[in-house]
Each structure stands twice: as structure tokens, then as C-alpha cells.
Design a protein around this motif. Structure first.
Motif, short mmCIF file in Angstrom:
data_model
loop_
_atom_site.label_atom_id
_atom_site.label_comp_id
_atom_site.label_asym_id
_atom_site.label_seq_id
_atom_site.Cartn_x
_atom_site.Cartn_y
_atom_site.Cartn_z
N ALA A 208 0.83 -1.22 0.00
CA ALA A 208 0.00 0.00 0.00
C ALA A 208 0.86 1.26 0.00
N GLU A 209 2.19 1.09 0.00
CA GLU A 209 3.08 2.25 -0.01
C GLU A 209 3.74 2.33 -1.40
N PRO A 210 3.33 3.29 -2.25
CA PRO A 210 3.76 3.26 -3.65
C PRO A 210 5.28 3.21 -3.86
N HIS A 211 6.06 3.93 -3.04
CA HIS A 211 7.52 3.92 -3.24
C HIS A 211 8.23 3.18 -2.11
N TYR A 212 7.68 2.05 -1.73
CA TYR A 212 8.24 1.25 -0.63
C TYR A 212 9.63 0.71 -1.00
N GLN A 213 10.50 0.67 -0.01
CA GLN A 213 11.84 0.09 -0.22
C GLN A 213 11.84 -1.33 0.34
N PRO A 214 12.12 -2.36 -0.48
CA PRO A 214 12.00 -3.74 0.01
C PRO A 214 12.94 -4.03 1.18
N GLY A 215 12.49 -4.96 2.01
CA GLY A 215 13.30 -5.33 3.18
C GLY A 215 13.25 -6.83 3.41
N ASP A 216 13.33 -7.25 4.68
CA ASP A 216 13.42 -8.68 4.96
C ASP A 216 12.08 -9.31 5.35
N THR A 217 10.98 -8.64 4.99
CA THR A 217 9.66 -9.24 5.25
C THR A 217 9.50 -10.50 4.40
N LYS A 218 8.99 -11.56 5.04
CA LYS A 218 8.87 -12.85 4.34
C LYS A 218 7.49 -13.00 3.69
N LEU A 219 7.46 -13.72 2.59
CA LEU A 219 6.21 -13.97 1.88
C LEU A 219 5.42 -15.06 2.61
N THR A 220 4.17 -14.75 2.89
CA THR A 220 3.32 -15.75 3.55
C THR A 220 2.03 -15.91 2.76
N PRO A 221 1.42 -17.10 2.78
CA PRO A 221 0.20 -17.30 2.01
C PRO A 221 -0.91 -16.36 2.45
N GLY A 222 -1.64 -15.83 1.45
CA GLY A 222 -2.78 -14.96 1.75
C GLY A 222 -2.50 -13.48 1.57
N VAL A 223 -1.28 -13.12 1.16
CA VAL A 223 -0.98 -11.69 1.00
C VAL A 223 -0.92 -11.30 -0.48
N SER A 224 -1.17 -10.01 -0.70
CA SER A 224 -1.01 -9.47 -2.05
C SER A 224 0.38 -8.85 -2.13
N MET A 225 0.80 -8.53 -3.32
CA MET A 225 2.12 -7.88 -3.46
C MET A 225 2.15 -6.98 -4.68
N VAL A 226 2.97 -5.94 -4.59
CA VAL A 226 3.21 -5.06 -5.73
C VAL A 226 4.67 -5.20 -6.13
N CYS A 227 4.91 -5.41 -7.42
CA CYS A 227 6.28 -5.52 -7.95
C CYS A 227 6.45 -4.43 -9.00
N ASP A 228 7.28 -3.43 -8.73
CA ASP A 228 7.48 -2.28 -9.61
C ASP A 228 8.96 -2.23 -9.93
N PHE A 229 9.30 -2.37 -11.20
CA PHE A 229 10.71 -2.57 -11.56
C PHE A 229 10.93 -2.12 -13.00
N GLY A 230 12.19 -2.07 -13.41
CA GLY A 230 12.46 -1.69 -14.79
C GLY A 230 13.90 -1.94 -15.16
#
Ligand code: GLY
Length: 372
Positions: A208-230
């Protein structure tokens, strides 16, 4: 390169004797330097490009990058390379005095020129009159020529290929940074000259944070994700965003995704020459504001894309009266951001054509639930 130099002067009502672009230290490099001087390698820190109304271009380089500079200019009789030294007959001061008339008027690209450079130029050229050439430099860059569109297309193809592969990379327990690393590795493997900006991967509420800086949060079932790259390809950028859902589906986020897709479609339907950027933005915002997520689209719909990710040309935002023209390249990226829960953004790169637009990015945009 001659045509690009001429284009700069064509947009200036009062033509200066020369237009001078000066690079400082990375990241304070004027990307317009690389628009006029097409060189594939090198930073060219401290270098200067002097464009003349006849289409010719003088470029200064330090010995460090002289080889790349000469290679780039080899087949272009309109470009002259000067390898400058700190002092003596090859110094920048002597070179500038040689290539400029006695009391020149010199156009500068104020938004990209550092104050330190301005003060230095005043000292180096005390009899010069400095004028603002921003409009010429900016306008010359905003409509892309065929070779620029080809590079942008390639950068977008690389991004799209990685975008298609994201679902196969997702694993329970992986961190945001691990996913970003995998994606950047693949972009380079597929021909990128690096990432065009710091990859944004946000899991769960971070999306929900458009310019979020990725960190060590782990992927768990049931979550959405945004991947913005180039990717960068020969200095030209792509910028793509895809949003996914990992594991058991969330009904609200599926609906959010459908709304964002509809907003993007409404905007795309308006893309053509002559349409003001703000009208396109409004079309997307209207779709979102007609839902319960009113007010949660918190940024402009899109920006110009080129040598820089935010290329400074005509964008798609509420304050943009300027109209789209054939050959402009923009992103179209509506989003909805629900604090504490998650966000969805869909972003594509398009080139404006004679009667509409063409997608440069092609990865599937639909809602995708990836099995955990
Ligand atoms: N894709 C990142 C941005 O446009 O700011």
C-alpha cells in the motif's frame, strides 16, 4: 546526433550562439547530454557538450573515457571530441574559448545544471551571456525518434519477460529483497544494462506504499504484493508494475485489482495526439472515485519515460495541460492503496502513435492468484 541538436534549437524562439550541457558528479548527470551525444559506455562526470545551431556538437571528456567518446563519434562527422586536462593548452577553459565566439550567448539547461557549474562557467567565460534553454532541451527529448523507441521497446521487453516469470519465482518464506534480487538478476541475464531504478517489492501491507523500499519481510500465504521494476537498455529505461495475490484469495483485493484494471482501460482509451495529460489522468481517477476506494489513488497516472525513468516530458497528471504528441512515451499506472491491508498498481509503458497508442510492455495484467 545532428538532427537532435537541430531539434533543440528549433524549439528556441531566440537562438543562442550555443547550448551547453554540463555534467557534474553521478547522479548529477544531465541526461540530455546523452540525448545529444549517443555514447553507450561511461559516466562522463565533469564533461560538457556544446551544441551549435548548425547541428555540430563539441564534447569534452577526461582521459578516463576518451576511448568510449571517440568510438561513439567515429562515424559522425558532426561530433568533435576534446580530451581535456586540468591545466594547460588542453584545459576546459582553453577548449571552450576555442569553440565559442568572443562574446557568446549560451543556452543552459537550468533544471539539470548544478549551481557549482553555473558559478564555474561564469568564471571560465566572463564575457558570455547565459540564457535559459530549458524549453528547447526538454522539448527535443520528449518526442522520441525511431532509434530511441527501439531501445525503449527492448527495455520494456526485458521488463515484460521478467514480469511474466514473477509467479514462478514466488516461494513461501522468501523475502522482498530476495525477490527483488532474482528479478534484477534476470533482467541483466536477458540483456539489461542494469535496473532503471531501485526495485520496489512490497508484500502485504507494504504494497500500500507506492515507493516502498524492500526489506526482509517474508512472503506468507494470503498476501497481495506489488512488484514495480524496470530495466535500462543502452541508457533507456522501462518501468513496469504488476500486482499478484499469493495463496488463498482475498475477495476485496480481487475487486480492487478489477477496479485498477478498469481505470487503466479508461485512460488507455483516451490516449492519442492532442489529448491533454490531465484529461487522461482524470479518466482513471473517475473510475476509482466512483467506488468505495474513492481518494485512494494518491499519485499521478503516469510520467514520461526515456533516458530517465521520470523523463521530464509531458506526463499524465492533474496539472498537465500539455497535450500528447506522436512519439511520446509515457507510463500508465493507476493504483489503489489501502493502508494496513495492501495495494494494487498496474503499470505499462506506451508509445503514442498517429491515432492512438502502442504497448511497449506486454506482461499479462489480469488478476493472478499464485498457488502458495
Ligand atoms: N515506478 C516508479 C515510479 O514511477 O516512481
Amino acid at each position: 546526433m545532428k538532427r537532435r541538436v537541430e531539434k533543440v534549437f528549433s524549439y528556441l524562439d531566440v537562438k543562442p550562439d550555443a547550448v551547453l550541457l554540463a555534467n557534474s558528479t553521478d547522479p548529477h548527470l544531465d541526461q540530455s547530454f546523452f540525448h545529444l551525444f549517443e555514447v553507450s559506455s561511461g559516466l562522463f562526470e565533469g564533461s560538457v557538450a556544446v551544441a551549435h545551431p548548425d547541428g555540430s556538437l563539441d564534447v569534452t571528456t577526461s582521459p578516463l573515457e576518451a576511448e568510449s567518446a571517440h568510438l561513439a563519434a567515429k562515424h559522425d562527422p558532426h561530433v568533435k571530441i576534446h580530451t581535456v586536462t586540468r591545466e594547460g593548452p588542453e584545459s576546459l577553459e582553453v577548449v571552450l574559448r576555442k569553440i565559442l565566439p568572443g562574446t557568446p550567448s549560451i543556452g543552459l539547461n537550468f533544471p539539470e545544471l548544478t549551481h557549482a557549474w553555473y558559478l564555474r562557467l561564469e568564471k571560465l567565460l566572463p564575457s558570455a551571456k547565459f540564457v535559459d534553454a530549458t524549453v528547447g532541451v526538454r522539448r527535443a527529448r520528449q518526442v522520441k525518434d525511431a532509434s530511441e523507441i527501439e531501445k525503449l521497446r527492448k527495455a520494456a521487453e526485458i521488463g515484460s519477460r521478467v514480469g511474466k516469470e514473477i509467479p514462478s519465482l514466488l516461494k513461501t518464506g522468501m523475502t522482498e529483497l530476495e525477490l527483488a534480487a532474482e528479478m534484477e538478476y534476470r533482467m541483466n541475464k536477458y540483456g539489461a544494462n542494469g535496473r532503471s531504478f531501485s526495485t520496489i517489492i512490497g508484500f502485504g501491507p507494504h504494497s500500500a506504499e507506492p515507493h516502498y523500499q524492500p526489506g526482509d519481510t517474508k512472503l506468507t500465504p494470503g498476501v497481495s504484493m506489488v512488484c514495480d521494476f524496470g530495466a535500462y537498455y543502452h541508457r533507456y529505461a522501462s518501468d513496469i508494475t504488476r500486482s499478484f495475490h499469493f495463496g488463498p484469495r482475498d475477495a476485496e483485493l480481487k475487486e480492487v485489482h478489477d477496479t485498477v484494471e478498469a481505470a487503466q482501460q479508461a485512460a488507455l482509451a483516451l490516449l492519442r495526439p492532442g489529448v491533454p495529460g490531465k484529461v487522461v489522468h482524470q479518466a482513471a481517477e473517475n473510475v476509482i472515485n466512483a467506488t468505495k476506494w474513492k481518494g485512494l489513488f494518491t499519485h499521478g497516472l503516469g510520467h514520461a519515460l526515456g533516458l530517465a525513468v521520470h523523463d521530464g516530458g509531458v506526463g499524465l497528471a492533474p496539472n498537465v495541460d500539455e497535450v500528447l504528441e506522436e512519439g511520446m512515451v509515457v507510463t500508465v499506472e493507476p493504483g489503489i492503496y489501502i493502508a494496513g491491508k495492501g495495494g494494487v498498481r498496474i503499470e505499462d509503458d506506451v508509445v503514442i502513435t498517429k491515432s492512438g497508442y502502442e504497448f511497449l510492455t506486454t506482461a499479462p495484467r489480469g488478476y493472478l492468484e499464485v498457488s502458495a
